[in-house]
Design a protein around this motif. Structure first.
Motif, PDB file in Angstrom:
ATOM      1  N   ASP A 225       0.823  -1.207   0.000  1.00 20.03           N
ATOM      2  CA  ASP A 225       0.000   0.000   0.000  1.00 20.03           C
ATOM      3  C   ASP A 225       0.860   1.261   0.000  1.00 20.03           C
ATOM      4  O   ASP A 225       0.538   2.248  -0.656  1.00 20.03           O
ATOM      5  CB  ASP A 225      -0.926   0.003   1.224  1.00 20.03           C
ATOM      6  N   GLU A 226       1.982   1.195   0.740  1.00 24.57           N
ATOM      7  CA  GLU A 226       2.883   2.353   0.779  1.00 24.57           C
ATOM      8  C   GLU A 226       3.456   2.639  -0.605  1.00 24.57           C
ATOM      9  O   GLU A 226       3.589   3.783  -1.026  1.00 24.57           O
ATOM     10  CB  GLU A 226       4.034   2.114   1.769  1.00 24.57           C
ATOM     11  N   GLN A 227       3.815   1.569  -1.313  1.00 23.67           N
ATOM     12  CA  GLN A 227       4.382   1.755  -2.657  1.00 23.67           C
ATOM     13  C   GLN A 227       3.353   2.340  -3.617  1.00 23.67           C
ATOM     14  O   GLN A 227       3.673   3.209  -4.427  1.00 23.67           O
ATOM     15  CB  GLN A 227       4.915   0.420  -3.185  1.00 23.67           C
ATOM     16  N   LEU A 228       2.109   1.849  -3.505  1.00 23.95           N
ATOM     17  CA  LEU A 228       1.037   2.397  -4.336  1.00 23.95           C
ATOM     18  C   LEU A 228       0.879   3.891  -4.078  1.00 23.95           C
ATOM     19  O   LEU A 228       0.777   4.699  -5.005  1.00 23.95           O
ATOM     20  CB  LEU A 228      -0.289   1.714  -3.975  1.00 23.95           C
ATOM     21  N   PHE A 229       0.871   4.223  -2.808  1.00 24.50           N
ATOM     22  CA  PHE A 229       0.716   5.615  -2.403  1.00 24.50           C
ATOM     23  C   PHE A 229       1.856   6.460  -2.974  1.00 24.50           C
ATOM     24  O   PHE A 229       1.642   7.565  -3.485  1.00 24.50           O
ATOM     25  CB  PHE A 229       0.694   5.674  -0.867  1.00 24.50           C
ATOM     26  N   ALA A 230       3.071   5.914  -2.919  1.00 20.46           N
ATOM     27  CA  ALA A 230       4.237   6.644  -3.434  1.00 20.46           C
ATOM     28  C   ALA A 230       4.123   6.846  -4.937  1.00 20.46           C
ATOM     29  O   ALA A 230       4.435   7.920  -5.460  1.00 20.46           O
ATOM     30  CB  ALA A 230       5.518   5.891  -3.085  1.00 20.46           C
ATOM     31  N   LEU A 231       3.686   5.810  -5.647  1.00 20.82           N
ATOM     32  CA  LEU A 231       3.522   5.929  -7.103  1.00 20.82           C
ATOM     33  C   LEU A 231       2.498   7.011  -7.444  1.00 20.82           C
ATOM     34  O   LEU A 231       2.722   7.843  -8.331  1.00 20.82           O
ATOM     35  CB  LEU A 231       3.052   4.586  -7.688  1.00 20.82           C
ATOM     36  N   ILE A 232       1.382   7.000  -6.706  1.00 23.57           N
ATOM     37  CA  ILE A 232       0.339   7.994  -6.967  1.00 23.57           C
ATOM     38  C   ILE A 232       0.863   9.397  -6.659  1.00 23.57           C
ATOM     39  O   ILE A 232       0.644  10.340  -7.420  1.00 23.57           O
ATOM     40  CB  ILE A 232      -0.934   7.656  -6.155  1.00 23.57           C
ATOM     41  N   ALA A 233       1.616   9.512  -5.557  1.00 24.87           N
ATOM     42  CA  ALA A 233       2.178  10.822  -5.202  1.00 24.87           C
ATOM     43  C   ALA A 233       3.106  11.333  -6.307  1.00 24.87           C
ATOM     44  O   ALA A 233       3.120  12.527  -6.632  1.00 24.87           O
ATOM     45  CB  ALA A 233       2.951  10.717  -3.880  1.00 24.87           C
ATOM     46  N   TYR A 234       3.858  10.429  -6.905  1.00 25.47           N
ATOM     47  CA  TYR A 234       4.768  10.836  -7.984  1.00 25.47           C
ATOM     48  C   TYR A 234       3.979  11.256  -9.222  1.00 25.47           C
ATOM     49  O   TYR A 234       4.269  12.293  -9.830  1.00 25.47           O
ATOM     50  CB  TYR A 234       5.726   9.692  -8.324  1.00 25.47           C
ATOM     51  N   ILE A 235       2.959  10.454  -9.587  1.00 23.77           N
ATOM     52  CA  ILE A 235       2.169  10.774 -10.785  1.00 23.77           C
ATOM     53  C   ILE A 235       1.487  12.135 -10.608  1.00 23.77           C
ATOM     54  O   ILE A 235       1.364  12.911 -11.555  1.00 23.77           O
ATOM     55  CB  ILE A 235       1.156   9.639 -11.076  1.00 23.77           C
TER      56      ILE A 235
END
Ligand code: CUA
Length: 326
Positions: free
Chosen positions: A306-316
Motif C-alpha cells: 500500500d505504501e508503494q502504491l501511495f508513493a507511485l500515486i504521489a509521484y504521478i
C-alpha cells in the motif's frame, strides 16, 4: 598460472569470483582439479607426440617401420589411469550436484518472480523488493522461482548458484552465503531487449540487519519523500518501459498530465483520473482501457505494498499541472 594455484585457497581469481557461499570451496576445488588434469594431460600427450614425431621420423628413403605391435602393460595403464580420474570427477561432481539440488530443511524461502525485465523478490513476511535481494548471512536461503513470461535464469556467480526460471512452474535454487557483502545477481538466459539490465545486487547482511530491513522495507528508503520514492518505483517496478513521463506516447498512456484530467474509455464511459482511478488502474488495469490503447498491462495486485502504491500515486500527481482532481 601461479595466481590460479594460489586462488585455490584464497578468494577471487582470474577465472572465478570470490567464494561467498558454502558451495564455493567444493565447486572451485573440482573446477581446478579438472582444469589441471586437462592441462597436464594435454602437455604430456602433445609433448610425447612431438618427441616421438622427431625421434622416430623417417631418416632415409626405404627405412622400414618397426614391427612392434603393442605393449599390454602400457595399454592397461593408459586406460585405467584416466578412468580413475574420471571416476573421481564423477563422484566429486555428483556429490556437489546433490548438495546443490536439495535445500536443507528450515531454509528461508524467498519467492522470486521474473518478468521482462526485472526480478521481484517476495520475503515470507510479504516485503517485496525489485532493486536488490537482501538475505541473511550463514542461513540457508531457498528461492522458489517462476516467470511471468519467457525463460529467464537466475545466476549468482559468487555463490556458484544458477537455475533457470520458467513460466508456468516453480524451480528451486538454494544457497547459504558465508560472508556479508554485495554480490552481483544476473539473468543468464537471453530474454529480450533489456536482458542485460536484469542484474541487481544481492546484499548479504547479518541476521539482525535482515530483520531490521524487513521492518523498514514497507516504507520509503532513508531520506526520500513519498513522491521521490514513487519516481524510483516507476523505474524499478518496470512502469517506465510502457509509460513515459514527458507526454510521449508509449505502449501505455504517458504519466504527464494524467492526474486530474478526464479519461475516455473503450467501453464508452469517462472519468476524472483521481487517486482511486490511479490505484485501480495499477491493481486492475483491465477494468478500464483508455481509448487508443490495448489491454496489455499486467496486474500489480499483490506485487506492490500500500505504501508503494501511495508513493507511485504521489509521484504521478507531481507530473500533472492540476493539483486536485474534482
Ligand atoms: Cu531475463 Cu535474460
Amino acid at each position: 598460472m601461479l595466481a590460479s594455484l594460489l586462488a585455490w585457497t584464497s578468494g577471487a581469481s582470474l577465472w572465478l569470483p570470490p567464494k561467498a557461499s558454502t558451495f564455493a570451496a567444493s565447486h572451485d576445488g573440482l573446477f581446478y582439479f579438472i582444469l589441471w588434469t586437462c592441462v597436464i594431460s594435454f602437455a604430456v600427450v602433445i609433448g610425447v607426440m612431438t618427441w616421438f614425431g622427431i625421434t622416430y621420423r623417417r631418416r632415409k628413403e626405404g627405412e622400414r617401420t618397426s614391427s612392434n605391435r603393442g605393449h599390454f602393460g602400457l595399454e592397461v595403464a593408459w586406460s585405467v589411469v584416466p578412468s580413475l580420474f574420471l571416476i573421481v570427477i564423477f563422484v566429486w561432481g555428483f556429490k556437489g550436484f546433490m548438495t546443490m539440488q536439495v535445500p536443507p530443511a528450515g531454509a528461508l524461502t524467498i519467492n522470486v518472480t521474473a518478468e521482462t525485465w526485472l526480478w521481484r523478490f517476495t520475503h515470507p513476511t510479504g516485503e517485496t523488493s525489485t532493486e536488490e535481494l537482501v538475505i541473511p548471512v550463514n542461513r540457508p536461503v531457498r528461492l522458489l522461482m517462476s516467470s511471468r513470461d519467457v525463460i529467464h535464469s537466475l545466476y549468482v556467480p559468487a555463490f556458484r548458484a544458477k537455475r533457470d526460471v520458467l513460466p508456468g512452474r516453480y524451480t528451486v535454487l538454494w544457497f547459504e552465503a558465508t560472508q556479508e557483502g554485495t554480490f552481483p545477481l544476473y539473468c543468464t538466459e537471453y530474454c529480450g531487449t533489456n536482458h542485460s539490465m536484469m542484474n541487481v545486487p544481492v546484499r548479504v547482511v547479518s541476521e539482525e540487519a535482515y530483520q531490521q530491513w524487513l521492518e523498514e522495507a514497507g516504507g520509503p528508503p532513508d531520506g526520500l519523500e513519498m513522491h521521490e520514492w514513487g519516481e524510483t518505483l516507476v523505474r524499478s517496478q518496470g512502469c517506465a518501459a510502457c509509460h513515459s513521463v514527458d507526454g510521449s506516447r508509449g505502449v501505455g498512456p504517458s504519466f504527464l498530465n494524467l492526474y486530474g484530467y478526464e479519461r475516455e474509455f473503450t467501453d464508452g464511459t469517462s472519468r476524472i483520473a483521481d487517486e482511486s482511478y490511479l490505484r485501480e488502474s495499477i491493481l486492475e488495469p483491465a477494468a478500464l482501457i483508455t481509448v487508443g490503447y490495448q489491454n496489455v498491462m499486467p496486474s500489480y495486485a499483490g506485487q506492490l505494498s500500500d505504501e508503494q502504491l501511495f508513493a507511485l500515486i504521489a509521484y504521478i500527481q507531481t507530473l500533472s499541472d492540476r493539483t486536485v482532481a474534482e
